[in-house]
Design an enzyme around this catalytic site. Structure first.
Site, PDB file in Angstrom:
ATOM      1  N   HIS A  28      -1.289  11.369  -1.857  1.00 25.84           N
ATOM      2  CA  HIS A  28      -2.589  10.901  -1.368  1.00 25.84           C
ATOM      3  C   HIS A  28      -3.529  12.060  -1.064  1.00 25.84           C
ATOM      4  O   HIS A  28      -4.663  12.104  -1.549  1.00 25.84           O
ATOM      5  CB  HIS A  28      -2.393  10.046  -0.113  1.00 25.84           C
ATOM      6  CG  HIS A  28      -3.672   9.505   0.445  1.00 25.84           C
ATOM      7  ND1 HIS A  28      -4.500  10.230   1.279  1.00 25.84           N
ATOM      8  CD2 HIS A  28      -4.292   8.309   0.267  1.00 25.84           C
ATOM      9  CE1 HIS A  28      -5.553   9.514   1.590  1.00 25.84           C
ATOM     10  NE2 HIS A  28      -5.464   8.336   0.998  1.00 25.84           N
TER      11      HIS A  28
ATOM     12  N   HIS B  81       0.837  -1.200   0.000  1.00 28.97           N
ATOM     13  CA  HIS B  81       0.000   0.000   0.000  1.00 28.97           C
ATOM     14  C   HIS B  81       0.876   1.256   0.000  1.00 28.97           C
ATOM     15  O   HIS B  81       1.763   1.391   0.836  1.00 28.97           O
ATOM     16  CB  HIS B  81      -0.893  -0.043   1.239  1.00 28.97           C
ATOM     17  CG  HIS B  81      -1.921   1.016   1.323  1.00 28.97           C
ATOM     18  ND1 HIS B  81      -2.116   1.782   2.445  1.00 28.97           N
ATOM     19  CD2 HIS B  81      -2.841   1.447   0.414  1.00 28.97           C
ATOM     20  CE1 HIS B  81      -3.113   2.622   2.247  1.00 28.97           C
ATOM     21  NE2 HIS B  81      -3.570   2.436   1.018  1.00 28.97           N
TER      22      HIS B  81
END
Ligand code: G3P
Ligand code: MG
Length: 251
Positions: free
Chosen positions: A54, A12
């Site tokens: 992000h 991730h």
């Protein structure tokens, strides 16, 4: 089911807990931990360069301030995206997607590129991500998997690069997802692991869709999900998952 080119384990944001998220250092940490697939988040700089990030704002993971989308790539590249994580990563830059893809291909790795557009830039971000992914993978056998919470971004990506596989990203699956999954000819649905059920897996598998889940950070939950029939997980716990599921590191 159609052939599946991806391992069951994805690191991730590149390196999970081992390195600052969405940096080249993270990809290197993922590679060193044995991972052959990573997930990362992609958005557009003010001048249209696809970079890894992000959040819509810079504060949490960089030395910058304010909205990511208001800065040109040259200004973003000058920021420190490593110190927030650990001083040993000081001056680690925000990378361009093209550099990260080159690193991954050079190391025999593949990616799930999460298209994470800043508000209002959904279509443009989907198009740019797809164009870069298509160009970089033109001579390669391994195709990155494109996903997004934004249907507009995913639709734009699918239109720009119909040969690249797409995945719809949601928190919870409901049958309302089905028309989008069909329209975009998605190969998988990605959802929060807490929302997975046997019924949902059966329904989606019957529709020839894989189900991948985020973000699974303990081996007990991963074991339960794999037994239930989940096709892949995104994890921050790289050494633990690699040690427990070594066969899931490769496609
Ligand atoms: O793509 C799976 C996962 O990364 C989605 O959530 O917030 O970590 O990007 P987030
Ligand atoms: Mg993500």
């Amino acid at each position: 089911m159609t052939p599946w080119a991806y391992p069951k384990l994805f690191a991730h944001r590149g390196g999970g807990r081992l390195a600052p998220e969405n940096t080249l250092a993270a990809m290197k940490a993922g590679e060193r931990a044995g991972f052959r697939a990573v997930e990362f988040d992609a958005k557009l700089s003010a001048d249209g360069v696809v970079m890894l990030m992000h959040d819509d704002t810079l504060e949490r993971t960089t030395s910058g301030r304010g909205a990511f989308a208001t800065y040109a790539h040259e200004d973003l590249e000058r920021l420190d995206a490593g110190t927030w994580f650990n001083a040993s990563f000081a001056n680690e830059p925000i990378p361009r997607m093209s550099s990260v893809m080159r690193f991954l291909h050079a190391n025999g790795m593949n990616a799930n590129i999460e298209i994470k557009p800043c508000p209002g830039r959904e279509v443009e971000t989907g198009e740019r991500v797809a164009a870069i992914a298509k160009e970089i993978t033109r001579q390669q056998l391994a195709k990155p998997l494109l996903s997004s919470f934004s249907v507009d971004a995913l639709r734009a990506a699918a239109r720009s690069a119909p040969s690249l596989p797409c995945a719809l990203l949601v928190e919870y699956y409901t049958p309302l997802c089905d028309p989008v999954l069909e329209e975009l000819r998605c190969v998988s649905l990605h959802c929060a692991h807490q929302s997975v059920s046997a019924d949902m897996l059966k329904h989606l598998h019957q529709k020839k869709l894989r189900v991948l889940t985020y973000t699974v950070n303990d081996v007990e939950t991963a074991t339960r999900l794999f037994r239930l029939g989940v096709d892949g997980i995104f994890t921050d716990a790289l050494p633990e998952m690699a040690a427990k599921f070594p066969q899931a590191l490769t496609a």
